[in-house]
Design an enzyme around this catalytic site. Sequence first.
Site, PDB file in Angstrom:
ATOM      1  NE  ARG A   2      22.720  47.871  39.528  1.00 50.24           N
ATOM      2  CZ  ARG A   2      23.823  47.442  38.969  1.00 50.24           C
ATOM      3  NH1 ARG A   2      24.985  47.827  39.411  1.00 50.24           N
ATOM      4  NH2 ARG A   2      23.781  46.632  37.928  1.00 50.24           N
ATOM      5  CG  HIS A  39      27.481  43.322  45.727  1.00 46.21           C
ATOM      6  ND1 HIS A  39      28.739  43.673  45.288  1.00 46.21           N
ATOM      7  CD2 HIS A  39      26.761  43.046  44.615  1.00 46.21           C
ATOM      8  CE1 HIS A  39      28.779  43.602  43.961  1.00 46.21           C
ATOM      9  NE2 HIS A  39      27.581  43.232  43.536  1.00 46.21           N
ATOM     10  CE  LYS A  99      29.922  40.513  34.618  1.00 46.61           C
ATOM     11  NZ  LYS A  99      29.386  40.835  35.958  1.00 46.61           N
ATOM     12  CB  SER A 106      31.234  45.391  40.457  1.00 46.49           C
ATOM     13  OG  SER A 106      30.772  44.872  41.664  1.00 46.49           O
TER      14      SER A 106
END
Length: 160
Positions: A90, A17, A41, A127
């Site tokens: 990513r 991040h 989440k 994460s």
Amino acid sequence: MTVAVCPGSYDPVTLGHLDVVRRGAALFDEVVLAVATNATKRPLLPLDERVSLARAAVAGIPGARVDVVPGLLVDFCRDVGATVLLKGLRNGADYDAELPMALMNRHLSGVETVFLPADRSVAHIASSLVKDVARHGGAIDDLVPPGVADAVRARLAARP
């Protein structure tokens, strides 16, 4: 002045991040690391702790600040004067997940999304993986900014 919003749940904030925020700060006048709540989440860290850790993490990045997204992201962008959403990618799976959101955000508000490819040194950091490694007793200190690993371990230890 161009303001970019870099949204996420930041549960927890990682070196990946920070790489996006640092690089974004070189491209835009201001980068707002926008801590949001994702209804799909169940976060490990409460919102106030995620904000506090994120603020400490960006303290040394000129032009970067942290704020909370109280509702719809496009409304937040309007409120802070942002014309850009900044997202790190990513891999192709990230792109596939982010593209529909980018298109919806542009549809709703005209805000454009800029994708930055991850630096190779942090492309493996997520994460969810950080939390999984920590849950199993693995070292995460080299994946997150100072103080974050201790916060994650403390929160995991407090869980039944």
